[in-house]
Design a protein around this motif. Structure first.
Motif, PDB file in Angstrom:
ATOM      1  N   PHE B  81      74.572  11.434 168.751  1.00  0.00           N
ATOM      2  CA  PHE B  81      75.812  11.944 168.176  1.00  0.00           C
ATOM      3  C   PHE B  81      75.677  12.318 166.708  1.00  0.00           C
ATOM      4  O   PHE B  81      76.337  13.237 166.237  1.00  0.00           O
ATOM      5  CB  PHE B  81      76.939  10.941 168.384  1.00  0.00           C
ATOM      6  N   SER B  82      74.838  11.614 165.989  1.00  0.00           N
ATOM      7  CA  SER B  82      74.720  11.996 164.589  1.00  0.00           C
ATOM      8  C   SER B  82      74.074  13.379 164.487  1.00  0.00           C
ATOM      9  O   SER B  82      74.495  14.199 163.668  1.00  0.00           O
ATOM     10  CB  SER B  82      73.975  10.947 163.768  1.00  0.00           C
ATOM     11  N   ASP B  83      73.114  13.648 165.336  1.00  0.00           N
ATOM     12  CA  ASP B  83      72.517  14.990 165.327  1.00  0.00           C
ATOM     13  C   ASP B  83      73.541  16.040 165.728  1.00  0.00           C
ATOM     14  O   ASP B  83      73.615  17.116 165.139  1.00  0.00           O
ATOM     15  CB  ASP B  83      71.331  15.054 166.293  1.00  0.00           C
ATOM     16  N   SER B  89      78.792  20.210 162.113  1.00  0.00           N
ATOM     17  CA  SER B  89      79.334  20.344 160.763  1.00  0.00           C
ATOM     18  C   SER B  89      78.749  21.539 160.043  1.00  0.00           C
ATOM     19  O   SER B  89      79.455  22.283 159.363  1.00  0.00           O
ATOM     20  CB  SER B  89      79.023  19.102 159.930  1.00  0.00           C
ATOM     21  N   ALA B  90      77.448  21.691 160.170  1.00  0.00           N
ATOM     22  CA  ALA B  90      76.790  22.781 159.457  1.00  0.00           C
ATOM     23  C   ALA B  90      77.350  24.124 159.925  1.00  0.00           C
ATOM     24  O   ALA B  90      77.690  24.990 159.113  1.00  0.00           O
ATOM     25  CB  ALA B  90      75.284  22.718 159.691  1.00  0.00           C
ATOM     26  N   THR B  91      77.472  24.269 161.219  1.00  0.00           N
ATOM     27  CA  THR B  91      77.974  25.530 161.746  1.00  0.00           C
ATOM     28  C   THR B  91      79.431  25.747 161.360  1.00  0.00           C
ATOM     29  O   THR B  91      79.831  26.842 160.957  1.00  0.00           O
ATOM     30  CB  THR B  91      77.839  25.559 163.279  1.00  0.00           C
ATOM     31  N   VAL B  92      80.196  24.690 161.456  1.00  0.00           N
ATOM     32  CA  VAL B  92      81.609  24.778 161.087  1.00  0.00           C
ATOM     33  C   VAL B  92      81.742  25.140 159.610  1.00  0.00           C
ATOM     34  O   VAL B  92      82.561  25.964 159.227  1.00  0.00           O
ATOM     35  CB  VAL B  92      82.319  23.437 161.362  1.00  0.00           C
ATOM     36  N   VAL B 162      81.317  22.076 176.717  1.00  0.00           N
ATOM     37  CA  VAL B 162      79.916  22.395 176.502  1.00  0.00           C
ATOM     38  C   VAL B 162      79.145  21.151 176.908  1.00  0.00           C
ATOM     39  O   VAL B 162      79.652  20.036 176.816  1.00  0.00           O
ATOM     40  CB  VAL B 162      79.572  22.706 175.032  1.00  0.00           C
ATOM     41  N   GLY B 163      77.928  21.357 177.333  1.00  0.00           N
ATOM     42  CA  GLY B 163      77.194  20.184 177.750  1.00  0.00           C
ATOM     43  C   GLY B 163      75.740  20.493 177.985  1.00  0.00           C
ATOM     44  O   GLY B 163      75.309  21.643 177.935  1.00  0.00           O
ATOM     45  N   VAL B 164      75.039  19.429 178.242  1.00  0.00           N
ATOM     46  CA  VAL B 164      73.615  19.547 178.458  1.00  0.00           C
ATOM     47  C   VAL B 164      73.366  19.390 179.943  1.00  0.00           C
ATOM     48  O   VAL B 164      74.071  18.653 180.619  1.00  0.00           O
ATOM     49  CB  VAL B 164      72.895  18.453 177.647  1.00  0.00           C
ATOM     50  N   ASP B 165      72.366  20.073 180.426  1.00  0.00           N
ATOM     51  CA  ASP B 165      72.096  20.044 181.851  1.00  0.00           C
ATOM     52  C   ASP B 165      71.269  18.817 182.228  1.00  0.00           C
ATOM     53  O   ASP B 165      70.084  18.916 182.525  1.00  0.00           O
ATOM     54  CB  ASP B 165      71.363  21.323 182.249  1.00  0.00           C
ATOM     55  N   GLY B 296      75.483  20.833 169.250  1.00  0.00           N
ATOM     56  CA  GLY B 296      76.424  20.819 168.131  1.00  0.00           C
ATOM     57  C   GLY B 296      76.787  22.233 167.704  1.00  0.00           C
ATOM     58  O   GLY B 296      77.953  22.555 167.479  1.00  0.00           O
ATOM     59  N   ARG B 297      75.777  23.066 167.615  1.00  0.00           N
ATOM     60  CA  ARG B 297      76.027  24.456 167.219  1.00  0.00           C
ATOM     61  C   ARG B 297      76.867  25.169 168.259  1.00  0.00           C
ATOM     62  O   ARG B 297      77.829  25.866 167.936  1.00  0.00           O
ATOM     63  CB  ARG B 297      74.694  25.189 167.023  1.00  0.00           C
ATOM     64  N   ALA B 298      76.484  24.989 169.505  1.00  0.00           N
ATOM     65  CA  ALA B 298      77.230  25.650 170.583  1.00  0.00           C
ATOM     66  C   ALA B 298      78.686  25.200 170.572  1.00  0.00           C
ATOM     67  O   ALA B 298      79.606  26.011 170.741  1.00  0.00           O
ATOM     68  CB  ALA B 298      76.587  25.337 171.933  1.00  0.00           C
ATOM     69  N   ALA B 299      78.873  23.921 170.350  1.00  0.00           N
ATOM     70  CA  ALA B 299      80.234  23.389 170.322  1.00  0.00           C
ATOM     71  C   ALA B 299      81.025  24.017 169.188  1.00  0.00           C
ATOM     72  O   ALA B 299      82.176  24.438 169.360  1.00  0.00           O
ATOM     73  CB  ALA B 299      80.196  21.873 170.170  1.00  0.00           C
ATOM     74  N   ALA B 300      80.402  24.091 168.030  1.00  0.00           N
ATOM     75  CA  ALA B 300      81.088  24.668 166.875  1.00  0.00           C
ATOM     76  C   ALA B 300      81.461  26.119 167.165  1.00  0.00           C
ATOM     77  O   ALA B 300      82.611  26.537 166.955  1.00  0.00           O
ATOM     78  CB  ALA B 300      80.205  24.573 165.644  1.00  0.00           C
ATOM     79  N   THR B 301      80.505  26.852 167.644  1.00  0.00           N
ATOM     80  CA  THR B 301      80.752  28.261 167.935  1.00  0.00           C
ATOM     81  C   THR B 301      81.888  28.425 168.935  1.00  0.00           C
ATOM     82  O   THR B 301      82.802  29.230 168.732  1.00  0.00           O
ATOM     83  CB  THR B 301      79.480  28.900 168.511  1.00  0.00           C
TER      84      THR B 301
END
Lengths: 346, 346
Positions: B81-83, B89-92, B162-165, B296-301
């Motif tokens: 979760f920290s990653d 955060s970075a993307t946001v 969003v999720g991981v397979d 994280g990026r995908a979620a932000a986007t």
DNA sequence: GTGAAAGCGCTAACAG
DNA sequence: CTGTTAGCGCTTTCAC
């Protein structure tokens, strides 16, 4: 029912629904000045019916504070900071506020800007910026917002700090090693400009006083860097290796396993920071436990106290900055955990 | 100069100082509708002189959005979760917003409340709540705020995810093991109610199709739990151990080292999630790399897109909830990394 | 190109 | 005990 329609439900809607004034609604919301139970119930009912939630933004504007505390860290993925932030958040939440997190990605050049931005949102700021230039720190301090700096000292800057007693930790490691009979140790140094590394070096210098000769080898703070420096470290001619942190130590350990170097038989090894996995390496790591969560809690408590105290809160004059007692430092104790990675030199 | 006095510098102060109207100041602040350069410069000068920073709260109220996105995670200290939060955060931040983080401490009973609270502050919410009851999820969704759910599916709830397979990852592990010649494997299960664990189990069931017999042993998600279950796991009679995640695997490995059990000679072992240290254990761990930052990026986007799209933005009617196409799933691919902890059964 | 004025949703004096 | 009325600091029509 609370169907997600377009418009936001406002306090006015609740007032209308409950046939009361917005003031009354506000009162029951902040349970203030005994509102008649019947009326209050009606209001609560309306709130529930409408699924009303006060807008934090509007409350913030009206109250003059956002109910949010900021925290800036160099790397949220580093357990050191994620633990700190976690504990900080929990404590802050208990006091009724929220936490805005920002990650500077170890880039000192953006820290100032991020911090200033954070201050637009937050009532106060916890700053973990081990490499931020002094001038930037001073500028932030001059903004007059409640500011707390973690793990770093800034002499003459009159800012409040909390930190861990790295000095004592390194001394404990050295004492342990000296007592085992080691005389020559090599220190795998952390990131160049970081306060934590400087503090370690300072302590190491002190350790020479009790008969330890220490060689310093540049390294870094990651497992990879520890892994890479292993052979050089071996060649440095010490009987014990003091790693900047546990990651480095685990990197060394990993490389040693590949090389067939036995720890602690061939060489002793210590870490620093006590990550969770330190107990589970082979051999388990002798390291220094630092109170990461404790630091987060202490920071939260201190910052909240600052908020209450109201820095420069007096409309005019009052307690101004150049008060020498204004700065306040807190250094949390650390604890040496002796495990299997250290023994008497062969 | 910007001396930290008592009162906040407001847009009005700037206007006065620059001898312009607040409207104009607002305009140069948001660089809109070409303001005369001379005037603009005067304003910029005043802003600099006064050290003015617009109040995010006031902007938020006026604009109708706070410029803040929320994220709720079960445990910020977990690298997973920290990653994720870091990348999110970075993307946001690149999109001009900030991130409010909340940690539920793995307690599903507070998640709903924390999420609702977060929604009072934020324009949208990324929810990582693998064990939140469906009803709570539905209630949150009904609030109508942009909501994105990570690593969890909620059939019939029309929410974006969003999720991981994980499914594919487990299948890859099983395929690898089967190909090496393993026939009987034991799975060290993760937390009971978690979606990730259910997903693993589902995939495992599928794996029986290609000739693998799998025994399930309750375990958990921590190194400690892995360490504790090691002997039981050994006794379960498989030739390979599939751990819920890398922490469990490293716990097993640690215990095996103490017991003198050799990996992979005596037994094969796989992890999941690829934490940084997986490469550095002895032997290095065969595991499945999941794109934490990518997630994280995908979620932000995705969340930002939701914000722009305006969920239920239409004042009345418009695209309402029961649109079957409204929900949208994204599953990021994972990658099996074969290392030294797996080999053919002896 | 520029400014006056009306809110955004809420709290907090200040009257009744 | 309850309601009226100003703002909080900013954005944003709408006139000039």
């Amino acid at each position: 029912m609370a169907k997600g329609r377009g418009k936001r439900v406002t306090i006015g809607d609740v007032a209308r629904e409950a046939d009361a004034s917005v003031t009354t609604v506000s009162r029951v919301l902040n349970d203030v000045s005994t509102v008649d139970e019947t009326l209050a119930d009606r209001v609560r009912q309306a709130i529930a019916d409408l699924g009303y939630r006060p807008s934090a933004t509007a409350q913030g504007l009206a109250r003059g504070r956002s109910g949010t505390l900021g925290v800036l860290v160099p790397d949220l993925a580093n357990p050191h900071f994620s633990d700190l932030v976690k504990a900080f958040s929990a404590t802050v939440r208990d006091s009724g506020a929220r936490v805005l997190v920002m990650d500077s990605d170890e880039d000192p050049t953006v820290e100032r800007e991020l911090a200033e931005d954070l201050l637009r949102y937050a009532d106060g700021l916890l700053l973990c910026a081990p490499r931020m230039p002094r001038a930037d720190l001073a500028a932030l301090a001059a903004r007059g917002a409640p500011l707390l700096v973690a793990n770093r000292r800034a002499p003459g800057l009159a800012l409040h700090t909390v930190g861990v007693d790295f000095h004592q930790g390194v001394l404990a490691v050295c004492g342990h090693l000296a007592q085992l009979g080691h005389r020559r140790v090599v220190y795998l140094a952390g990131p160049e400009g970081s306060w934590a590394n400087r503090e370690r070096l300072r302590a190491l210098a002190g350790a020479e006083a009790f008969g330890l000769h220490v060689t310093v080898l540049p390294c870094g703070s990651t497992t990879d860097e520890g892994h890479a420096v292993a052979e050089t470290a071996l060649a440095a001619g010490g009987t014990a290796l003091v790693a900047y942190n546990d990651f480095v130590a685990l990197g060394l350990l990993s490389r040693f396993a590949e090389l067939g170097v036995r720890v602690p038989d061939d060489i002793s090894l210590t870490g620093f920071d006590e990550i969770d996995l330190a107990r589970f390496s082979s051999p388990p790591l002798t390291t220094v436990a630092v109170p990461r969560s404790g630091l987060g809690r202490a920071a939260a408590t201190a910052l909240i106290r600052l908020l209450r105290g109201g820095t420069g809160g007096a409309p005019d004059g009052g307690t101004d900055a150049d008060d020498p007692e204004n700065a306040e430092a807190e250094a949390l104790p650390v604890e040496l955990h002796v495990r299997g990675s250290t023994s008497a030199p062969s």
